[in-house]
Design an enzyme around this catalytic site. Sequence first.
Site, mmCIF file in Angstrom:
data_model
loop_
_atom_site.group_PDB
_atom_site.id
_atom_site.type_symbol
_atom_site.label_atom_id
_atom_site.label_comp_id
_atom_site.label_asym_id
_atom_site.label_seq_id
_atom_site.Cartn_x
_atom_site.Cartn_y
_atom_site.Cartn_z
ATOM 1 N N PRO A 1 27.619 9.155 1.485
ATOM 2 C CG PRO A 1 25.935 8.536 2.939
ATOM 3 C CD PRO A 1 27.408 8.418 2.713
ATOM 4 C CD GLU A 2 30.615 13.616 -1.478
ATOM 5 O OE1 GLU A 2 30.577 14.659 -2.141
ATOM 6 O OE2 GLU A 2 31.532 12.784 -1.576
#
Length: 281
Positions: free
Chosen positions: A2-3
């Site tokens: 997750p960014e």
Amino acid sequence: MPELPEVETTIRGLNKKVLGRTFVDVWSGWYKFPQKELKGKKILNVWRRAKNIIFDLSEGYSLLIHQKMTGHLLVGKWKNQNGKWVPAEKGPLNDPYNRFIHLVLFLDNGQILALSDARKFAKVELWKTNELKKEFEKLGPEPLEKGFTFAKLKQRLAGKKGKVKQVIMDQAVIAGVGNIYASEALWEAKIHPEKPVLKLTEQELENLYKAIKKVLELGIKLGGESFSDYRKFDGTKGDFDSERKVYRREGQKCKRCGTKIKRLVVGQRSAFYCPFCQKLK
DNA sequence: AATCGTTCCTGATAGC
DNA sequence: TGCTATCAGGAACGAT
């Protein structure tokens, strides 16, 4: 992994799903934060700063969750089977990547907010809301907010000695860019990941500025990437995977020129790039 | 002060 | 087939 786009996708979903709910109980076989404190507290807002998910709660508290690499939040119904949490119904929550449940937050509507995290790297902390806001001042600017102008990017990069990929992934320089979107943005901007920031031309800086915003916005539009662990709050996949130009595409053809994509290690992390489009010299 | 290397963890994968 | 070794990686932390 997750960014910014995946975290943004998550908080947008959670705001629709759990806003106004109250925690009625907590279970964890791993986390040590003061879990009893959560009981009775109401979710007033769910927002994001860099890759952090923040649940602003009643009584001046905030629950901070950083998903790190393999963590993701899910909402639905589970049942405990011999100490393991399994979905109570058929559906996308049964995806194999959703089976590493290490934190369960019981809501007052019978649903569960759960954290699935294969590697147990995710961070969960309870903060005083005002102290957390101070902590966030250490982070760089949000690249999709109005204040992030081209001049702002140049100011953030000024005097930095490192290689461009490492520098743009530094959360104190720019918030939210990680390994995937850094590689994608550099391909978009036609900049070699190892090019020193000091040697970037004015044109390259401008291209980088536009590219960072472009790939992050596209990531959000498509609900993030899901070629590995990340899933949306309902357990379904994001649609960014097919838009990837370089990340994890080693040996495949560059979508711009057909040259084979290469992988190299920059600062102990994989960098993917096109050796024709992104030359060091 | 800024930058670099190490560490956390375990599923997936490769190798024998 | 089944075991073992290796790899991935965000960011805190310690060392330089």
